[in-house]
Design an enzyme around this catalytic site. Structure first.
Site, PDB file in Angstrom:
ATOM      1  CB  CYS A  30      -0.908  -0.046   1.232  1.00 26.61           C
ATOM      2  SG  CYS A  30      -1.675   1.510   1.676  1.00 26.61           S
ATOM      3  CB  CYS A  33       0.417   1.702   4.108  1.00 28.41           C
ATOM      4  SG  CYS A  33      -1.329   1.274   4.015  1.00 28.41           S
TER       5      CYS A  33
END
Length: 121
Positions: A30, A33
């Site tokens: 991600c 992230c």
């Protein structure tokens, strides 16, 4: 205090009890992230009295599913065993700092009284 990686088995013992716990749900694939990780780590170093925990949703799919985590990163903030914030999306450093100050300023006696009132109505 640096961040701590936690598993589903450690989740309840980490978020329950007195104090503030901030949990970052993330995954290595991600992009947001990965970009948020240094912001989260820096906040953990600046706030040693707060528990900063990370849950890898790839490794802890059961926990993520049980908590209804449908997009990442998602932050959950607990204070004195009460979930006080839950939002998907990476926060800029200033927004995370502001969130921490807002959580510190909460009147937990009032919040718990409201929860108790709602539970008995």
């Amino acid at each position: 205090m640096a961040t701590t990686n936690i598993t589903g088995e450690q989740f309840n013992e980490t978020v329950r009890g007195e104090g503030i716990t901030i949990v970052d749900f993330w995954a290595s694939w991600c992009g947001p992230c990965v970009r948020f990780a240094p912001v989260f780590d820096k906040a953990s170093e600046a706030n040693p009295d707060i528990t900063f925990a990370k849950v890898n949703t790839e490794e802890e799919q059961g926990l993520a599913s049980a908590l209804g985590i449908s997009s990442i990163p998602t932050l959950m903030v607990f204070r004195d065993d009460v979930l006080v914030y839950r939002e998907a999306g990476a926060l800029p450093a200033k927004a995370l700092d502001s969130l921490i100050e807002q959580v510190r300023g909460l009147d937990m006696a009032e919040i718990k009284a409201q929860i108790d009132k709602e539970a008995h109505s």
